[in-house]
Design a protein around this motif. Structure first.
Motif: not given
Length: 236
Positions: A79-80, A162-164, A168-170, A175-177
């Motif tokens: 997964t991303a 981003a979820g909209i 899943p990569i976005f 989340q990471a940033m």
């Protein structure tokens, strides 16, 4: 005659890793499958237990298998989010040791957020808008009360945008940033004494997304991020 590079002898665990990795990559072992037991692999490859265990641990570190005591290793679905978790410690070290890298992350975050809000404004559903407004109300509930909770909901708001996108990569990138920025400069996500302004700006962004006004959504997000960055710069 030019001297050729010497042939180096590889560790047995590296050979085992390569063979298992290839079998996973080619679909011989698929997500959810269990790998052969240590004994079976030892007999199949003609190596000792240490080589098998080292190879399994290497596969676990890159998120390809899950190892639980007393059970055979299970192949995971990549997964991303899992990908970013694999580089999290390296990213933290890079950001902690390089001010330039941190500045580059801030710049990348702005570029990313503007792209996400534009895409969100073009495809948000009623449920998406309701979710963002619920987060906004949760932020209001923590106004001037719990700074840490305010920051966490702030991050959830941006990740929600981003979820909209349904990508899943976005979402994992967001989340990471935000996680890295919160670790080093939480003031870029929240500014004490200006929580009410943050809430007002979030409300404007939601309105633009709901109305499908891509340009306005981008401009409101740009102003929101610029204010946070300017306030941070003024404090140093």
């Amino acid at each position: 005659m030019q001297q050729a590079p010497k042939i180096t002898r590889r560790k047995l665990s590296d050979e085992v890793f390569d063979r298992l990795y290839e079998m996973i990559e080619t679909g011989h072992f698929r997500p959810g499958d269990t790998l052969p037991s240590e004994r079976e692999l030892m007999d199949s490859y003609g190596v000792g237990r240490p080589a098998i265990r080292e190879a399994m641990q290497a596969l676990e570190r890159i998120g390809l298998v899950e190892i639980n005591h007393g059970q055979r290793p299970k192949v995971l679905q990549p997964t991303a989010t899992g990908l970013f978790s694999q580089i999290d410690l390296t990213a933290r070290h890079m950001l902690a040791s390089s001010s330039q890298s941190l500045e580059q992350l801030k710049e990348a975050r702005i570029f990313f957020e503007l792209g996400m809000v534009e895409k969100a404004a073009g495809q948000a559903s009623a449920a998406d808008i309701a979710h963002l407004r619920e987060l906004l109300e949760q932020q209001r509930g923590h106004l001037n009360k719990d700074a840490q909770a305010f920051i966490e909901i702030d991050m959830a708001f941006h990740t929600g945008i981003a979820g909209i996108t349904r990508n899943p990569i976005f979402m994992a990138t967001s989340q990471a940033m935000l996680g890295w920025l919160a670790r080093f400069h939480s003031s870029l996500l929240h500014w004490e004494g200006n929580e009410d302004i943050t809430i007002m700006e979030h409300a404007k962004i939601i309105d633009c997304i709901e109305q499908g006004e891509k340009g306005a959504a981008v401009e409101e997000m740009r102003k929101h991020l610029a204010r946070a960055r300017l306030l941070y710069c003024l404090s140093n």
